[in-house]
Design a protein around this motif. Structure first.
Motif, PDB file in Angstrom:
ATOM      1  N   ASP A   1      -3.103 -10.457  52.276  1.00 37.04           N
ATOM      2  CA  ASP A   1      -2.872 -12.010  50.983  1.00 37.04           C
ATOM      3  C   ASP A   1      -3.014 -11.302  49.456  1.00 37.04           C
ATOM      4  OD1 ASP A   1      -4.103 -14.160  52.345  1.00 37.04           O
ATOM      5  OD2 ASP A   1      -5.488 -13.492  50.694  1.00 37.04           O
ATOM      6  N   SER A   2      -3.071 -12.228  48.712  1.00 38.89           N
ATOM      7  CA  SER A   2      -2.991 -11.972  47.501  1.00 38.89           C
ATOM      8  C   SER A   2      -4.437 -12.002  46.879  1.00 38.89           C
ATOM      9  CB  SER A   2      -2.136 -13.339  46.517  1.00 38.89           C
ATOM     10  OG  SER A   2      -3.294 -14.553  46.915  1.00 38.89           O
TER      11      SER A   2
ATOM     12  N   TYR B   1       5.076 -12.730  40.935  1.00 40.02           N
ATOM     13  CA  TYR B   1       4.916 -12.412  42.636  1.00 40.02           C
ATOM     14  C   TYR B   1       4.154 -13.950  42.912  1.00 40.02           C
ATOM     15  CZ  TYR B   1       5.816 -10.919  47.190  1.00 40.02           C
ATOM     16  OH  TYR B   1       5.969 -10.310  48.090  1.00 40.02           O
ATOM     17  N   THR B   2       2.203 -13.508  42.433  1.00 38.56           N
ATOM     18  CA  THR B   2       1.812 -14.720  43.415  1.00 38.56           C
ATOM     19  C   THR B   2       2.639 -16.450  42.711  1.00 38.56           C
ATOM     20  OG1 THR B   2       0.185 -14.383  42.347  1.00 38.56           O
ATOM     21  CG2 THR B   2       0.255 -13.401  43.721  1.00 38.56           C
ATOM     22  N   GLY B   3       2.536 -16.553  41.594  1.00 34.21           N
ATOM     23  CA  GLY B   3       2.718 -18.028  41.069  1.00 34.21           C
ATOM     24  C   GLY B   3       1.325 -18.847  40.596  1.00 34.21           C
ATOM     25  N   ASP B   4       0.417 -17.373  40.671  1.00 32.07           N
ATOM     26  CA  ASP B   4      -0.851 -17.743  40.549  1.00 32.07           C
ATOM     27  C   ASP B   4      -1.142 -17.804  38.624  1.00 32.07           C
ATOM     28  OD1 ASP B   4      -3.627 -18.158  40.157  1.00 32.07           O
ATOM     29  OD2 ASP B   4      -4.255 -16.242  41.065  1.00 32.07           O
TER      30      ASP B   4
ATOM     31  N   ASN C   1      10.885 -18.594  42.100  1.00 34.14           N
ATOM     32  CA  ASN C   1      10.101 -18.470  43.294  1.00 34.14           C
ATOM     33  C   ASN C   1      11.319 -18.808  43.869  1.00 34.14           C
ATOM     34  OD1 ASN C   1       8.166 -21.169  41.921  1.00 34.14           O
ATOM     35  ND2 ASN C   1      10.412 -22.243  41.405  1.00 34.14           N
TER      36      ASN C   1
ATOM     37  N   LYS D   1       6.299 -23.396  55.625  1.00 32.14           N
ATOM     38  CA  LYS D   1       6.912 -23.376  54.251  1.00 32.14           C
ATOM     39  C   LYS D   1       8.350 -22.711  54.599  1.00 32.14           C
ATOM     40  CE  LYS D   1       2.603 -22.821  51.593  1.00 32.14           C
ATOM     41  NZ  LYS D   1       1.690 -21.806  50.931  1.00 32.14           N
TER      42      LYS D   1
ATOM     43  N   ASN E   1       4.734 -10.477  52.625  1.00 31.52           N
ATOM     44  CA  ASN E   1       3.668 -11.620  51.881  1.00 31.52           C
ATOM     45  C   ASN E   1       4.224 -12.288  50.812  1.00 31.52           C
ATOM     46  OD1 ASN E   1       1.690 -13.999  51.572  1.00 31.52           O
ATOM     47  ND2 ASN E   1       0.186 -12.640  53.364  1.00 31.52           N
ATOM     48  N   PHE E   2       4.969 -12.879  50.528  1.00 25.26           N
ATOM     49  CA  PHE E   2       5.134 -13.964  49.460  1.00 25.26           C
ATOM     50  C   PHE E   2       4.783 -15.819  49.017  1.00 25.26           C
ATOM     51  CE2 PHE E   2       8.588 -16.563  46.787  1.00 25.26           C
ATOM     52  CZ  PHE E   2       8.332 -16.217  45.360  1.00 25.26           C
ATOM     53  N   ARG E   3       3.279 -15.231  48.694  1.00 26.37           N
ATOM     54  CA  ARG E   3       3.785 -16.334  48.993  1.00 26.37           C
ATOM     55  C   ARG E   3       2.865 -17.809  50.354  1.00 26.37           C
ATOM     56  NH1 ARG E   3       6.803 -18.880  43.368  1.00 26.37           N
ATOM     57  NH2 ARG E   3       6.504 -16.479  41.956  1.00 26.37           N
ATOM     58  N   ASP E   4       1.665 -16.625  50.425  1.00 28.00           N
ATOM     59  CA  ASP E   4       1.276 -17.032  52.130  1.00 28.00           C
ATOM     60  C   ASP E   4       2.517 -17.282  52.777  1.00 28.00           C
ATOM     61  OD1 ASP E   4      -0.780 -17.031  50.503  1.00 28.00           O
ATOM     62  OD2 ASP E   4      -0.794 -19.578  49.749  1.00 28.00           O
TER      63      ASP E   4
END
Length: 772
Positions: free
Chosen positions: A372-373, A443-446, A703, A747, A723-726
């Protein structure tokens, strides 16, 4: 190389006992659960060569620095991960003879690390000097289902006699660090408690005042039936336990189960440690050893479901990658942002057990993709929370106005490394911390992380670079003098290409994110300016001028970037010209000879090409790879993985495989003759990167996830989870192409492979064939 371990996909197996390899095996067969860990020391007494070690996350001692002469800016201490209370002890005496594998005749021996279920098993039959023979079967685990618990199950069987055995089992706080600078004892006793059938021992570190409380109870079984042996209490100043007298008959199995609770004041208030230890043990008493073991095994099944990497057709490669993943997963769980990943994890004392730049450059990519991120985010928050200390570290060396120099080695944010050429000069570490922020956000977009935390770190690092450069009238450019790059076989050089390159990148990235935040979120942008007291026009103007006019050494005739000024003055010998008897160089050559040689310890220019590959065309990468790889001795554990990734990018399949194999089996085969000091935990993440970023060619752009796969001829196929963006998905690569399976029920996943775009719908899979 020492190839004494058996090939097996899921297990590490040592058959037969070689005392010369025992300290190596103690490292390789280590266990941990993110909170504490234990080397594979024998439960019974062993008088041979051994490094006894039980280590507790975050608990350290500031051992006074030991140097030949003092320099301004030197840290006063070197932080040591501490050898803590020995909880595995089950000491056996048969009559007047002590069971000791160093003095007994070993009839058979087998040690197995069961990676799938996360436990260590040892079986041996021995003959004592009297001729009496016993068989032992030991099994233990550090629970990842409950990270306060561990357990040992130990069975002893007399093979050719009736008689009495004496068993001492307890908790021993009279332990020392093998790497203590002044042979100091780092612990002092706090309490010993004997209550009902439990025993408790609390020790406190000197100076730092960490308390570690360890407690246990035991159960005894005769041929599987519970019984109560004759027992008396054993107590000394730093020891508490039992002495058991047990009458035995030939062939009778006596099994002792020892259930342990281990807590520290890092996680529990000191006044609550005893009550919490009581509660931890009480919670287990309704269960058997097998019940606790089953909970632990179920937790490992879940971990493997998230992070396994399957290689078909190559047992040695499969065993190696799982060993590396196993050690990473039991070293760091991401539950606590105060913790980080020491280069040796829970397997040894070398390097002080503290945080290095290895975490940002090598470990974050692994945890980003397999967990998980929040796990990778906690690694970044560790540095954010240490920002003020990094600014203070900078101030000690003369930097001002909020310029941060993150430490080369730390436990609490304060620099504690004391080799001048590294402490003062290996400043590229600042760059890897900035790059990790970029890597995480990309990687996460966060992007929220940048506004809340990341910009403070980036601005402080950019301020450092601004003050660390100086203007050269001769070159009419900015230069960075007196540094050590990633290649530590070069010290005090000028204009290390990688250092100058990452300094430019840090300032450019900081300015880029500031511009984006100003456009996207003006309120966040203003808050950042206020809390960092950033003079936006003046400071960014300075950064831009440096970026535009930084000197980067190169050799235009060869078409390569120069590792540093004067590199071509060295005699340009190749690694292929070296006699193998000189390897590793650091164990056979003087430091003077190493520094004058052309040989490179680890990726340096190539580290920069790995980080910033999109800035260079393929031929530029190829020319630099060919030049530097042929001069690299890979005597840093961090080196082969970067070379393997670049070799795969350049379609150098054989070279990529050889380098993967070296990094994957570095410890299992003891390539550098140093596994006995502990495993190379942080470089193990590079093993995973060698497959996923190297052979699979995985990259993230925008993305989408991109793949440019290669299948080594030694492998039938390979597959891994990501695991990529959940979105958790599996990638399988074979001669038929790529299969991508999206496990997310909601998704869709965007994938590029073989230069084509594909969408993998929720809860579905696609096969992608290379049409070229």
């Amino acid at each position: 190389m020492k190839e004494y371990l058996k090939g097996d996909e899921w297990n590490i197996v040592e058959e037969g006992f070689n005392p010369d390899f025992n300290k190596i095996s103690e490292s390789i067969f280590s266990l941990g659960n993110g909170r504490f860990g234990q080397r594979a020391n024998f439960e019974e007494f062993y008088s041979g060569e051994s490094l006894q070690g039980n280590y507790v996350a975050g608990v350290y001692y500031p051992d006074k620095t030991k140097v030949g002469w003092w320099k301004n800016g030197y840290p006063e201490y070197f932080a040591k991960v501490l050898n803590s209370i020995n909880w595995i002890e089950i000491d056996i005496k048969v009559g007047d003879e002590r069971l000791d594998l160093a003095t007994s005749k070993i009839l058979d021996f087998k040690r197995t690390l069961h990676m799938k279920e996360g436990y260590l098993e040892r079986q041996a039959s021995v003959q004592l000097p009297s001729g009496k023979q016993v068989k032992i079967h030991a099994q233990r685990f550090c629970s990842i289902a409950n990270d306060r618990l561990a357990a040992v199950q130990y069975t002893v069987t007399p093979l050719n006699f009736d008689g009495t055995i004496e068993v001492s089992l307890g908790l021993d706080g009279d332990v020392r660090n093998a790497d203590a600078n002044y042979d100091e004892h780092f612990w002092e006793p706090v309490t010993r408690v004997e209550q009902d059938d439990c025993r408790y021992l609390t020790m406190r570190t000197k100076k730092t005042a960490f308390d570690v409380s360890t407690a246990f109870y035991y159960r005894a079984y005769r041929n599987g039936t519970l019984f109560q042996p004759v027992a008396e209490s054993l107590t000394r100043e730093q020891y508490v336990g039992y002495k058991l007298q047990i009458d035995v008959r030939e062939g009778e199995e006596i099994t002792l189960c020892k259930i342990i609770a281990l807590l520290s004041s890092l996680n529990v208030a000191k006044d609550d440690l005893f009550n919490e230890s009581q509660a931890a043990l009480a919670s287990t008493k309704a269960n058997s050893y097998d019940d606790l073991f089953m909970d632990h095994k179920r937790a490992w099944i879940k971990k493997w479901a998230e992070s396994d990497l399957v290689i078909k057709g190559d047992i040695s490669a499969q065993q190696a990658i799982r060993f590396n993943i196993f050690q990473l997963n039991q070293t760091y769980t991401g539950e606590d942002p105060r913790l980080n990943i020491g280069p040796k994890g829970f397997t040894g004392e070398k390097y002080g057990g503290a945080t290095h730049w290895d975490t940002e450059a090598y470990c974050i990519p692994y945890y980003l993709r397999t967990a998980d991120s929040r796990v990778a985010k906690n690694l970044l928050l560790y540095r954010y929370h240490h920002l003020q200390k990094a600014i203070e570290n900078g101030e000690k060396l003369g930097f001002t106005d909020g310029a941060a120099l993150y430490p080369m080695v730390t436990m609490n944010g304060e620099e504690c490394h004391n080799e001048w050429e590294i402490t003062f000069e290996e400043i590229h570490r600042n760059g890897s911390i900035a790059y990790a922020i970029y890597n995480y956000v990309n990687y996460t977009g966060d992007r929220r992380y940048l506004a809340d935390y990341g910009m403070d770190v980036l601005i402080a690092i950019a301020r450092f670079w601004k003050q660390r450069v100086n203007w050269s009238e001769e070159k009419q450019a900015y230069v960075i003098l007196g540094v050590t790059g990633p290649n530590e076989y070069e010290n005090n050089v000028n204009n290390n290409w990688y250092t100058n390159t990452i300094a430019i990148w840090c300032m450019k990235y900081t300015m880029e994110v500031l511009r984006e935040l100003e456009a996207e979120s003006p309120s966040d942008y203003q808050n950042i300016l206020v809390r960092t007291q950033l003079d936006i026009e003046r400071e960014t103007g300075d950064w831009k001028q440096i970026v535009d006019r930084m000197y980067l050494p190169e050799n235009k005739e060869l078409g390569i970037f120069l590792q540093q000024d004067g590199f071509m003055d060295k005699e340009q010998t190749l690694v292929s010209d070296l006699d193998s008897k000189h390897r590793p160089l650091n164990q056979h050559w003087s430091w003077d000879r190493i520094l004058r040689s052309v040989f490179i310890k680890q990726a340096d220019v190539l580290q920069g090409l790995y980080f910033f590959e999109d800035q260079f065309d393929l031929e530029t990468i190829r020319r630099n790879f060919d030049f530097y790889e042929s001069r690299t001795v890979h005597e840093s554990s961090l080196s082969p993985c970067v070379h393997a990734i670049l070799a795969a990018k350049l379609n150098k399949e054989d070279k990529a495989y050889d380098l993967y194999f070296r990094t994957a089996r570095l410890d299992l085969d003891d390539y550098n003759n140093d596994t006995e000091d502990g495993l190379h935990i942080t470089s193990m993440a590079g093993t995973w990167m060698s497959v996923v970023e190297g052979f699979a060619g995985m990259r993230v752009r925008g993305n989408s996830v991109y793949f440019s796969p290669m299948l080594p001829k030694q492998w039938d196929s390979y597959s891994f989870m990501m695991n990529f963006r959940d979105i958790v998905f599996q990638v399988e690569i074979s001669s038929e192409g790529i299969k991508v399976s999206n496990t997310n029920a909601e998704k869709d996943l965007s994938v590029h492979a073989f230069n084509r775009y594909h969408e993998v719908k929720a809860s579905s899979q696609i096969k992608i064939v290379n049409k070229q």
